[in-house]
Design a protein around this motif. Structure first.
Motif, PDB file in Angstrom:
ATOM      1  N   TRP A 112      13.256  10.158  -1.056  1.00  0.00           N
ATOM      2  CA  TRP A 112      12.186  10.393  -2.153  1.00  0.00           C
ATOM      3  C   TRP A 112      11.166   9.147  -2.045  1.00  0.00           C
ATOM      4  CZ3 TRP A 112      17.316   9.517  -3.761  1.00  0.00           C
ATOM      5  CH2 TRP A 112      17.430   8.043  -4.179  1.00  0.00           C
ATOM      6  N   GLY A 113       9.995   9.388  -2.327  1.00  0.00           N
ATOM      7  CA  GLY A 113       8.918   8.410  -2.224  1.00  0.00           C
ATOM      8  C   GLY A 113       8.723   7.820  -3.354  1.00  0.00           C
ATOM      9  N   GLN A 114       7.440   7.054  -3.409  1.00  0.00           N
ATOM     10  CA  GLN A 114       6.540   6.378  -4.504  1.00  0.00           C
ATOM     11  C   GLN A 114       6.297   7.658  -5.708  1.00  0.00           C
ATOM     12  OE1 GLN A 114       4.062   3.687  -3.227  1.00  0.00           O
ATOM     13  NE2 GLN A 114       5.410   2.023  -3.438  1.00  0.00           N
ATOM     14  N   GLY A 115       6.336   7.314  -6.731  1.00  0.00           N
ATOM     15  CA  GLY A 115       6.016   8.344  -7.748  1.00  0.00           C
ATOM     16  C   GLY A 115       4.887   8.250  -8.085  1.00  0.00           C
ATOM     17  N   THR A 116       4.115   9.118  -9.059  1.00  0.00           N
ATOM     18  CA  THR A 116       2.723   9.230  -9.598  1.00  0.00           C
ATOM     19  C   THR A 116       3.021   9.297 -11.087  1.00  0.00           C
ATOM     20  OG1 THR A 116       0.588  10.103  -9.556  1.00  0.00           O
ATOM     21  CG2 THR A 116       2.656  11.709  -9.350  1.00  0.00           C
TER      22      THR A 116
END
Length: 122
Positions: A112-116
């Motif tokens: 998973w990556g950085q969220g928003t």
């Protein structure tokens, strides 16, 4: 290197809409299911939605059924989450994530990556 970048969050009033996007790279997009999970302050990670690698199957947590729609564009290596009729309880950081199949738990995603951040407030 697998990269996932969520975008599209913001401040919206209750009843409003947002469309989240997830740009991806570093893996064979067609081979992976892609999902969204969210985490609100002080709360556990919660799976929101997932779409299979083919796009033929979609899954939603009960609290967002009928309001959120997940889709994927295999030509653009991107996935989207259309969120309508937003409620204050939808406030959270939203993350996009991948796994070979849609997992039963949001803790099972491979990457998973950085969220928003999505904030629903009047």
């Amino acid at each position: 290197e697998v990269q996932l970048q969520a975008s599209g969050g913001g401040l919206v009033q209750p009843g409003g809409s947002l469309r989240l996007s997830c740009a991806t790279s570093g893996f064979t997009f067609d081979d992976y299911a892609i999902g969204w999970f969210r985490q609100a302050p002080g709360k556990e990670r919660e799976g929101v939605s997932c779409i299979s690698s083919s796009g033929g199957s979609t899954y939603y947590t009960d609290s967002v059924k009928g309001r959120f729609t997940i889709s994927r564009d295999n030509a653009k290596n991107a996935v989207y989450l259309q969120m309508n009729s937003l409620k204050p309880e939808d406030t959270a950081v939203y993350y996009c994530a991948i796994d070979r199949v849609c997992p039963k738990s949001p803790f099972e995603y491979d990457y998973w990556g950085q969220g928003t951040l999505v904030t629903v407030s009047s």
